[in-house]
Design a protein around this motif. Structure first.
Motif, PDB file in Angstrom:
ATOM      1  N   ILE A  79       3.277   2.592  -1.453  1.00 38.64           N
ATOM      2  CA  ILE A  79       3.684   2.516  -2.850  1.00 38.64           C
ATOM      3  C   ILE A  79       3.433   1.096  -3.345  1.00 38.64           C
ATOM      4  CG2 ILE A  79       5.366   4.385  -2.706  1.00 38.64           C
ATOM      5  CD1 ILE A  79       7.587   2.309  -2.472  1.00 38.64           C
ATOM      6  N   SER A  80       3.093   0.969  -4.630  1.00 38.72           N
ATOM      7  CA  SER A  80       2.869  -0.367  -5.170  1.00 38.72           C
ATOM      8  C   SER A  80       2.986  -0.367  -6.681  1.00 38.72           C
ATOM      9  CB  SER A  80       1.483  -0.894  -4.774  1.00 38.72           C
ATOM     10  OG  SER A  80       1.306  -2.214  -5.253  1.00 38.72           O
ATOM     11  N   GLY A  81       3.507  -1.466  -7.167  1.00 36.47           N
ATOM     12  CA  GLY A  81       3.549  -1.714  -8.602  1.00 36.47           C
ATOM     13  C   GLY A  81       2.564  -2.794  -8.984  1.00 36.47           C
ATOM     14  N   GLY A  82       1.730  -3.196  -8.024  1.00 35.12           N
ATOM     15  CA  GLY A  82       0.727  -4.218  -8.291  1.00 35.12           C
ATOM     16  C   GLY A  82       1.171  -5.585  -7.826  1.00 35.12           C
ATOM     17  N   GLY A  83       0.436  -6.565  -8.223  1.00 36.41           N
ATOM     18  CA  GLY A  83       0.665  -7.945  -7.833  1.00 36.41           C
ATOM     19  C   GLY A  83      -0.418  -8.774  -8.491  1.00 36.41           C
ATOM     20  N   ARG A  84      -1.107  -9.576  -7.704  1.00 33.71           N
ATOM     21  CA  ARG A  84      -2.192 -10.389  -8.262  1.00 33.71           C
ATOM     22  C   ARG A  84      -3.387  -9.526  -8.656  1.00 33.71           C
ATOM     23  NH1 ARG A  84      -2.789 -14.662  -3.564  1.00 33.71           N
ATOM     24  NH2 ARG A  84      -2.934 -12.660  -2.555  1.00 33.71           N
ATOM     25  N   PHE A  85      -3.507  -8.360  -8.038  1.00 35.51           N
ATOM     26  CA  PHE A  85      -4.607  -7.443  -8.334  1.00 35.51           C
ATOM     27  C   PHE A  85      -4.038  -6.170  -8.945  1.00 35.51           C
ATOM     28  CE2 PHE A  85      -5.796  -9.897  -4.557  1.00 35.51           C
ATOM     29  CZ  PHE A  85      -6.910 -10.554  -5.047  1.00 35.51           C
ATOM     30  N   ARG A  86      -4.909  -5.342  -9.475  1.00 36.94           N
ATOM     31  CA  ARG A  86      -4.468  -4.056 -10.016  1.00 36.94           C
ATOM     32  C   ARG A  86      -3.868  -3.204  -8.894  1.00 36.94           C
ATOM     33  NH1 ARG A  86      -9.677  -2.100 -11.597  1.00 36.94           N
ATOM     34  NH2 ARG A  86      -8.722  -0.104 -11.088  1.00 36.94           N
ATOM     35  N   THR A  87      -2.893  -2.394  -9.258  1.00 38.65           N
ATOM     36  CA  THR A  87      -2.240  -1.511  -8.302  1.00 38.65           C
ATOM     37  C   THR A  87      -3.253  -0.644  -7.575  1.00 38.65           C
ATOM     38  OG1 THR A  87      -0.250  -1.472  -9.648  1.00 38.65           O
ATOM     39  CG2 THR A  87      -0.502   0.304  -8.068  1.00 38.65           C
ATOM     40  N   ASP A  88      -4.233  -0.121  -8.290  1.00 39.70           N
ATOM     41  CA  ASP A  88      -5.238   0.757  -7.689  1.00 39.70           C
ATOM     42  C   ASP A  88      -5.975   0.077  -6.544  1.00 39.70           C
ATOM     43  OD1 ASP A  88      -4.498   2.651  -9.520  1.00 39.70           O
ATOM     44  OD2 ASP A  88      -6.236   2.366 -10.822  1.00 39.70           O
TER      45      ASP A  88
END
Length: 123
Positions: A79-88
């Motif tokens: 699972i991810s909400g993103g960070g420095r890069f796009r979530t995808d």
């Protein structure tokens, strides 16, 4: 009922995931990063792992790779909400490293439970 390991650095996310999963009669163990999760994983048997990707100390991508090396058959939901890069991008890397399913934050209870049941059923 399945024994599920949740790994997320955000306490509120862990709490919410626990509530959703326990309401579906699953047994839940929590870890707040990959380092603690690895110690727990080595001494317990889990039916499923749900891990965040972006975490301090040890990220989910490294954790996924290590867990799959130890137990190639363990289903993992990233699972991810993103960070420095796009979530995808994070979730694509997670799939390449062995995650069976991925889920963008935020997600619904129904979306999570459908993925959990799918992983547990082996689909």
């Amino acid at each position: 009922m399945a024994h599920i390991l949740i790994i997320d650095d955000e306490e509120m996310v862990r709490f919410t995931l626990r509530e959703i999963l326990e309401s579906a009669n699953h047994d839940v163990t929590e870890a707040d990063d990959g380092i603690r999760a690895n110690k727990i994983f080595e001494t317990n048997i889990f039916d499923l792992v749900i891990t965040d990707i972006v975490m301090p100390d040890k990220e989910g991508l490294e954790t996924i790779r290590e867990f799959k090396k130890l137990r190639p058959d363990i289903p993992i939901i990233a699972i991810s909400g993103g960070g420095r890069f796009r979530t995808d991008a994070y979730l694509k890397f997670a799939k390449e490293l062995g995650a069976d399913r991925t889920l963008n934050k935020p997600f619904t209870d129904e979306d999570l439970l459908a993925l959990v049941e799918s992983c547990l059923a082996g689909h």
